[in-house]
Design a protein around this motif. Structure first.
Motif, mmCIF file in Angstrom:
data_model
loop_
_atom_site.group_PDB
_atom_site.id
_atom_site.type_symbol
_atom_site.label_atom_id
_atom_site.label_comp_id
_atom_site.label_asym_id
_atom_site.label_seq_id
_atom_site.Cartn_x
_atom_site.Cartn_y
_atom_site.Cartn_z
ATOM 1 N N ASP A 1 2.691 5.382 -2.475
ATOM 2 C CA ASP A 1 3.504 6.021 -3.518
ATOM 3 C C ASP A 1 2.847 7.292 -4.054
ATOM 4 N N ILE A 2 1.525 7.231 -4.310
ATOM 5 C CA ILE A 2 0.821 8.391 -4.861
ATOM 6 C C ILE A 2 0.778 9.532 -3.851
ATOM 7 N N SER A 3 0.555 9.207 -2.577
ATOM 8 C CA SER A 3 0.527 10.233 -1.539
ATOM 9 C C SER A 3 1.891 10.920 -1.431
ATOM 10 N N ASN A 4 2.961 10.124 -1.498
ATOM 11 C CA ASN A 4 4.320 10.664 -1.433
ATOM 12 C C ASN A 4 4.615 11.544 -2.652
ATOM 13 N N TYR A 5 4.214 11.070 -3.830
ATOM 14 C CA TYR A 5 4.431 11.820 -5.074
ATOM 15 C C TYR A 5 3.669 13.143 -5.045
ATOM 16 N N THR A 6 2.414 13.101 -4.602
ATOM 17 C CA THR A 6 1.594 14.307 -4.523
ATOM 18 C C THR A 6 2.227 15.322 -3.577
ATOM 19 N N HIS A 7 2.783 14.835 -2.489
ATOM 20 C CA HIS A 7 3.457 15.708 -1.525
ATOM 21 C C HIS A 7 4.663 16.404 -2.163
ATOM 22 N N GLN A 8 5.385 15.658 -3.025
ATOM 23 C CA GLN A 8 6.574 16.220 -3.681
ATOM 24 C C GLN A 8 6.203 17.273 -4.731
ATOM 25 N N LEU B 1 14.741 6.891 -1.947
ATOM 26 C CA LEU B 1 13.410 6.312 -2.160
ATOM 27 C C LEU B 1 12.457 7.351 -2.770
ATOM 28 N N ASP B 2 12.518 8.578 -2.254
ATOM 29 C CA ASP B 2 11.652 9.632 -2.786
ATOM 30 C C ASP B 2 11.978 9.928 -4.250
ATOM 31 N N GLU B 3 13.268 9.921 -4.575
ATOM 32 C CA GLU B 3 13.688 10.221 -5.949
ATOM 33 C C GLU B 3 13.176 9.157 -6.913
ATOM 34 N N PHE B 4 13.325 7.890 -6.533
ATOM 35 C CA PHE B 4 12.822 6.815 -7.395
ATOM 36 C C PHE B 4 11.315 6.951 -7.590
ATOM 37 N N ASN B 5 10.601 7.188 -6.515
ATOM 38 C CA ASN B 5 9.143 7.283 -6.593
ATOM 39 C C ASN B 5 8.714 8.450 -7.482
ATOM 40 N N PHE B 6 9.390 9.583 -7.327
ATOM 41 C CA PHE B 6 9.059 10.772 -8.106
ATOM 42 C C PHE B 6 9.250 10.517 -9.601
ATOM 43 N N HIS B 7 10.409 10.016 -9.999
ATOM 44 C CA HIS B 7 10.702 9.834 -11.421
ATOM 45 C C HIS B 7 9.918 8.663 -12.015
ATOM 46 N N ASN B 8 9.667 7.641 -11.230
ATOM 47 C CA ASN B 8 8.883 6.496 -11.701
ATOM 48 C C ASN B 8 7.463 6.930 -12.060
ATOM 49 N N ARG C 1 4.210 12.886 3.154
ATOM 50 C CA ARG C 1 5.543 12.340 2.877
ATOM 51 C C ARG C 1 5.629 10.959 3.528
ATOM 52 N N THR C 2 4.932 10.018 2.905
ATOM 53 C CA THR C 2 4.843 8.666 3.448
ATOM 54 C C THR C 2 6.177 7.950 3.349
ATOM 55 N N GLU C 3 6.353 6.985 4.200
ATOM 56 C CA GLU C 3 7.581 6.181 4.191
ATOM 57 C C GLU C 3 7.454 5.108 3.108
ATOM 58 N N LEU C 4 8.427 5.065 2.221
ATOM 59 C CA LEU C 4 8.396 4.128 1.109
ATOM 60 C C LEU C 4 9.218 2.889 1.434
ATOM 61 N N SER C 5 8.885 1.793 0.758
ATOM 62 C CA SER C 5 9.543 0.516 1.012
ATOM 63 C C SER C 5 10.796 0.369 0.148
ATOM 64 N N ARG C 6 11.983 0.359 0.796
ATOM 65 C CA ARG C 6 13.222 0.148 0.036
ATOM 66 C C ARG C 6 13.243 -1.251 -0.571
ATOM 67 N N GLU C 7 12.700 -2.207 0.144
ATOM 68 C CA GLU C 7 12.700 -3.583 -0.348
ATOM 69 C C GLU C 7 11.925 -3.705 -1.672
ATOM 70 N N LYS C 8 10.786 -3.036 -1.747
ATOM 71 C CA LYS C 8 9.968 -3.110 -2.962
ATOM 72 C C LYS C 8 10.636 -2.371 -4.124
ATOM 73 N N THR D 1 3.677 -5.013 -7.172
ATOM 74 C CA THR D 1 4.818 -4.931 -6.243
ATOM 75 C C THR D 1 4.664 -3.777 -5.259
ATOM 76 N N ALA D 2 4.293 -2.615 -5.749
ATOM 77 C CA ALA D 2 4.314 -1.402 -4.928
ATOM 78 C C ALA D 2 3.021 -1.208 -4.147
ATOM 79 N N ASP D 3 3.102 -0.370 -3.133
ATOM 80 C CA ASP D 3 1.922 0.099 -2.395
ATOM 81 C C ASP D 3 1.507 1.411 -3.057
ATOM 82 N N LEU D 4 0.543 1.337 -3.958
ATOM 83 C CA LEU D 4 0.185 2.496 -4.781
ATOM 84 C C LEU D 4 -0.342 3.654 -3.935
ATOM 85 N N GLU D 5 -1.079 3.356 -2.897
ATOM 86 C CA GLU D 5 -1.619 4.420 -2.042
ATOM 87 C C GLU D 5 -0.499 5.239 -1.418
#
Length: 257
Positions: free
Chosen positions: A184-191, A102-109, A200-207, A178-182
């Protein structure tokens, strides 16, 4: 001097020496004309010196602008290459060639979707054009390269404007709805900050799985990779022209020191 010649003329006239009088009169006229020509020559030399100094000042400004432009071109080339690599990774996820975390998808997206257009540094060129002083630049090669850089920049603007339209048409609406932008951005910033910022927020696998099933969303990454390669080619052209321009300007300034 004038009084001296006037006294001589008066003496010659009173003595009836007309021939000598005419010679002195002609000599006086010649001296006046020579004096005027010398004054004009000095004035022209001063004006030429002022124009040369003004030209050198403009060339120094152009040099500074080009040095900044080259740095920006290198930064944006690296930025676009990062975006291309991230787009390739996401496309592999779409094609089931790479099992994403999930983190990898969010980072590259978000690496692909975060948008920053290139802006050139051309304050001196704009001043030359707006003031009508472009003709002060005496070197035709410098003027030609300046104009060619503007043409390349227009091509960069054209490609980048299409890139942003592709984001608006293929990616932003689907992702934002579709996504929870808040999160996703917090997770990306952490990375990208190595944990110093964001969470390092928990991302939605379903989304994320929902996004990976959307063909239009995938096409957005394909177009992004294609357009980023195109614009990198234009960055290279502008960098080559800028470096060539710097060489000519350095040579011109050195000759006038």
């Amino acid at each position: 001097m004038i009084k001296f010649f006037r006294k001589i003329r008066q003496n010659l006239i009173s003595e009836g020496k007309t021939g000598k009088y005419l010679k002195y009169a002609i000599g006086e006229i010649v001296l006046v004309v020579v004096g005027i020509l010398i004054a004009l020559s000095i004035n022209n030399w001063n004006e030429a010196r002022k124009l040369k100094n003004q030209e050198l000042k403009y060339l120094s400004g152009i040099k500074s602008d080009m040095e900044l432009t080259i740095i920006e071109l290198e930064n944006y080339t690296n930025l676009r290459k990062t975006s291309i690599n991230s787009a390739k990774t996401i496309i592999q996820m779409f094609n089931n060639e790479n099992e994403p975390t999930l983190d990898e998808f969010n980072f590259h997206n978000l690496n692909v979707q975060i948008w920053s257009p290139f802006k050139k540094n051309d304050n001196t060129y704009q001043e030359l054009i707006n003031s009508g002083n472009f003709a002060i630049i005496s070197n035709d090669s410098i003027k030609d390269i300046l104009l060619n850089i503007q043409l390349v920049y227009k091509e960069i603007e054209f490609i980048e404007s299409h890139m942003y339209k592709d984001f608006e048409n293929y990616m932003f609406p689907i992702y934002f709805s579709t996504a929870d932008l808040e999160s996703d951005i917090s997770n990306y910033t952490h990375q990208v900050s190595n944990g110093t910022q964001g969470d390092r927020t928990e991302l939605s696998r379903e989304k994320i799985e929902l996004l990976l099933k959307n063909q239009t969303f995938k096409n957005g990454f394909v177009l992004s990779k294609f357009n980023n390669n195109l614009v990198i080619g234009e960055y290279k052209k502008m960098k080559a022209l800028s470096e060539k321009l710097l060489d000519i300007i350095d040579s011109k300034i050195a000759k006038n020191k």
